[in-house]
Design a protein around this motif. Sequence first.
Motif, mmCIF file in Angstrom:
data_model
loop_
_atom_site.group_PDB
_atom_site.id
_atom_site.type_symbol
_atom_site.label_atom_id
_atom_site.label_comp_id
_atom_site.label_asym_id
_atom_site.label_seq_id
_atom_site.Cartn_x
_atom_site.Cartn_y
_atom_site.Cartn_z
ATOM 1 N N LEU A 8 0.706 -1.141 -0.081
ATOM 2 C CA LEU A 8 -0.074 -0.086 -0.091
ATOM 3 C C LEU A 8 0.758 1.259 -0.079
ATOM 4 N N GLY A 9 0.379 2.089 -0.706
ATOM 5 C CA GLY A 9 1.307 3.524 -0.942
ATOM 6 C C GLY A 9 2.470 3.507 -1.854
ATOM 7 N N SER A 10 2.716 2.300 -2.379
ATOM 8 C CA SER A 10 3.632 2.238 -3.526
ATOM 9 C C SER A 10 3.019 2.428 -4.723
ATOM 10 N N SER A 11 4.026 2.919 -5.788
ATOM 11 C CA SER A 11 3.881 3.144 -7.107
ATOM 12 C C SER A 11 4.655 2.152 -7.934
ATOM 13 N N TYR A 12 3.817 1.468 -8.628
ATOM 14 C CA TYR A 12 4.483 0.476 -9.437
ATOM 15 C C TYR A 12 4.776 1.004 -10.809
ATOM 16 N N PHE A 13 3.967 0.711 -11.771
ATOM 17 C CA PHE A 13 4.008 1.441 -13.143
ATOM 18 C C PHE A 13 2.583 1.952 -13.630
ATOM 19 N N LYS A 14 2.575 2.816 -14.747
ATOM 20 C CA LYS A 14 1.450 3.306 -14.862
ATOM 21 C C LYS A 14 0.347 2.580 -15.320
ATOM 22 N N VAL A 27 -1.018 -4.694 1.269
ATOM 23 C CA VAL A 27 -0.328 -5.139 2.457
ATOM 24 C C VAL A 27 0.426 -4.009 2.800
ATOM 25 N N SER A 28 0.952 -3.822 4.102
ATOM 26 C CA SER A 28 1.595 -2.665 4.750
ATOM 27 C C SER A 28 3.135 -2.607 4.430
ATOM 28 N N SER A 29 3.519 -3.792 3.860
ATOM 29 C CA SER A 29 5.054 -3.717 4.034
ATOM 30 C C SER A 29 5.529 -4.938 2.957
ATOM 31 N N GLU A 30 6.683 -4.639 2.701
ATOM 32 C CA GLU A 30 7.223 -6.071 1.541
ATOM 33 C C GLU A 30 7.447 -7.204 2.641
ATOM 34 N N GLY A 31 8.004 -6.884 3.860
ATOM 35 C CA GLY A 31 7.991 -7.881 4.821
ATOM 36 C C GLY A 31 6.693 -8.742 5.107
ATOM 37 N N GLN A 32 5.593 -7.950 5.254
ATOM 38 C CA GLN A 32 4.273 -8.750 5.467
ATOM 39 C C GLN A 32 3.924 -9.578 4.086
#
Length: 79
Positions: A8-14, A27-32
């Motif tokens: 969540l909150g990350s930008s991937y590609f358009k 999810v809240s993090s890569e670790g999760q």
Amino acid sequence: MLAPCLVLGSSYFKPFNSDKSLCKVGVSSEGQLLEMLRRKRLQQRPLQAQRHAIAQALDQMIDEGWVLDAARRYRPGAQ
């Protein structure tokens, strides 16, 4: 339908970010996300019985160029 997971909150590609046809799971993090994968908590559907039919369908989609055409939507600069 399988849902792609994202942080969540990350930008991937358009095209991915704005694609409303995908049912994305945040999810809240890569670790999760990694922990969910490790514990097999992501939704998975047993498809072993249909594996051969799926492989044939994918081969046909590749041969007909459908996969390449679909992938082009997600390339930088694609319209």
